[in-house]
Design a protein around this motif. Structure first.
Motif, PDB file in Angstrom:
ATOM      1  N   ASP A  31       9.342   1.556   0.971  1.00 14.07           N
ATOM      2  CA  ASP A  31       9.937   0.239   1.185  1.00 14.07           C
ATOM      3  C   ASP A  31       9.332  -0.846   0.301  1.00 14.07           C
ATOM      4  O   ASP A  31       9.773  -1.994   0.332  1.00 14.07           O
ATOM      5  CB  ASP A  31       9.779  -0.188   2.649  1.00 14.07           C
ATOM      6  CG  ASP A  31      10.684   0.607   3.576  1.00 14.07           C
ATOM      7  OD1 ASP A  31      10.429   0.577   4.793  1.00 14.07           O
ATOM      8  OD2 ASP A  31      11.622   1.251   3.080  1.00 14.07           O
ATOM      9  N   TYR A  32       8.325  -0.499  -0.460  1.00 15.48           N
ATOM     10  CA  TYR A  32       7.599  -1.501  -1.240  1.00 15.48           C
ATOM     11  C   TYR A  32       7.540  -1.133  -2.716  1.00 15.48           C
ATOM     12  O   TYR A  32       7.641   0.039  -3.088  1.00 15.48           O
ATOM     13  CB  TYR A  32       6.158  -1.628  -0.731  1.00 15.48           C
ATOM     14  CG  TYR A  32       6.050  -2.236   0.634  1.00 15.48           C
ATOM     15  CD1 TYR A  32       6.306  -1.490   1.773  1.00 15.48           C
ATOM     16  CD2 TYR A  32       5.686  -3.568   0.786  1.00 15.48           C
ATOM     17  CE1 TYR A  32       6.211  -2.046   3.031  1.00 15.48           C
ATOM     18  CE2 TYR A  32       5.577  -4.135   2.046  1.00 15.48           C
ATOM     19  CZ  TYR A  32       5.846  -3.364   3.160  1.00 15.48           C
ATOM     20  OH  TYR A  32       5.749  -3.931   4.406  1.00 15.48           O
ATOM     21  N   SER A  99       3.992  -4.671  -2.804  1.00 21.22           N
ATOM     22  CA  SER A  99       4.803  -5.871  -2.989  1.00 21.22           C
ATOM     23  C   SER A  99       6.124  -5.749  -2.254  1.00 21.22           C
ATOM     24  O   SER A  99       6.754  -4.693  -2.264  1.00 21.22           O
ATOM     25  CB  SER A  99       5.072  -6.098  -4.472  1.00 21.22           C
ATOM     26  OG  SER A  99       5.993  -7.156  -4.663  1.00 21.22           O
ATOM     27  N   LEU A 100       6.547  -6.866  -1.640  1.00 21.97           N
ATOM     28  CA  LEU A 100       7.854  -6.907  -0.999  1.00 21.97           C
ATOM     29  C   LEU A 100       8.975  -6.925  -2.037  1.00 21.97           C
ATOM     30  O   LEU A 100      10.097  -6.528  -1.742  1.00 21.97           O
ATOM     31  CB  LEU A 100       7.957  -8.137  -0.098  1.00 21.97           C
ATOM     32  CG  LEU A 100       7.049  -8.137   1.149  1.00 21.97           C
ATOM     33  CD1 LEU A 100       7.134  -9.473   1.856  1.00 21.97           C
ATOM     34  CD2 LEU A 100       7.428  -7.004   2.083  1.00 21.97           C
ATOM     35  N   SER A 101       8.661  -7.412  -3.221  1.00 23.06           N
ATOM     36  CA  SER A 101       9.632  -7.415  -4.307  1.00 23.06           C
ATOM     37  C   SER A 101       9.437  -6.127  -5.089  1.00 23.06           C
ATOM     38  O   SER A 101       8.511  -6.007  -5.897  1.00 23.06           O
ATOM     39  CB  SER A 101       9.438  -8.641  -5.197  1.00 23.06           C
ATOM     40  OG  SER A 101       8.088  -8.758  -5.583  1.00 23.06           O
ATOM     41  N   ARG A 102      10.296  -5.163  -4.819  1.00 24.54           N
ATOM     42  CA  ARG A 102      10.066  -3.820  -5.348  1.00 24.54           C
ATOM     43  C   ARG A 102      10.184  -3.734  -6.854  1.00 24.54           C
ATOM     44  O   ARG A 102       9.558  -2.899  -7.495  1.00 24.54           O
ATOM     45  CB  ARG A 102      11.038  -2.841  -4.688  1.00 24.54           C
ATOM     46  CG  ARG A 102      10.736  -2.570  -3.227  1.00 24.54           C
ATOM     47  CD  ARG A 102      11.515  -1.358  -2.746  1.00 24.54           C
ATOM     48  NE  ARG A 102      12.941  -1.574  -2.835  1.00 24.54           N
ATOM     49  CZ  ARG A 102      13.669  -2.072  -1.854  1.00 24.54           C
ATOM     50  NH1 ARG A 102      13.096  -2.424  -0.724  1.00 24.54           N
ATOM     51  NH2 ARG A 102      14.968  -2.236  -2.014  1.00 24.54           N
ATOM     52  N   VAL A 109       1.650  -8.244  -0.699  1.00 21.41           N
ATOM     53  CA  VAL A 109       1.231  -8.167   0.699  1.00 21.41           C
ATOM     54  C   VAL A 109      -0.164  -7.569   0.745  1.00 21.41           C
ATOM     55  O   VAL A 109      -0.587  -6.853  -0.162  1.00 21.41           O
ATOM     56  CB  VAL A 109       2.208  -7.320   1.544  1.00 21.41           C
ATOM     57  CG1 VAL A 109       3.581  -7.971   1.575  1.00 21.41           C
ATOM     58  CG2 VAL A 109       2.313  -5.895   1.014  1.00 21.41           C
TER      59      VAL A 109
END
Length: 122
Positions: A31-32, A99-102, A109
């Motif tokens: 997810d990251y 990172s939340l922005s893949r 994070v």
């Protein structure tokens, strides 16, 4: 809790290779984005590479493009950075972050770990 641990640094001569590893835990890996960053003495931290753990797309800084390769092992929750043709200017402490922005690894994070020192002698 997002945790990443870097390893694999060392001392190498210019032109040599090193393989860094980032072991991740505490989150759903796919997810990251996972990014590698580095900070040289007296310089700002910079993003070296970013890997989208979902689709495998990759980003490289211009300074390492063609020399560094980022890869993943989703089963082991690890991301590696293969560094070839190393130059003295690659000397730095290398860190990995989730990172939340893949795609861009711009929204980080967790926190910075201890990193792993890479020293390239001329």
């Amino acid at each position: 809790e997002v945790q990443l641990v870097e390893s694999g640094g060392g001392l190498v001569q210019a032109g040599g290779s090193l393989r860094l590893s980032c072991a991740a835990s505490g989150f759903t890996f796919a997810d990251y984005g996972i990014g590698w960053f580095r900070q040289a003495p007296g310089k700002e931290r910079e993003k070296v590479s970013c890997l989208n753990s979902r689709d495998g797309s990759q980003y490289y800084a211009d300074s390492v493009k063609g020399r560094f390769t980022i890869s993943r092992d989703n089963a082991k929750n690890t991301v590696s950075l293969q560094m070839n043709s190393l130059k003295p200017e690659d000397t730095a402490v290398y860190y990995c972050r989730a990172s939340l922005s893949r795609t861009s690894c711009s929204i980080l994070v967790g926190s910075w770990g201890q990193g792993t020192q890479v020293t390239v002698s001329s």
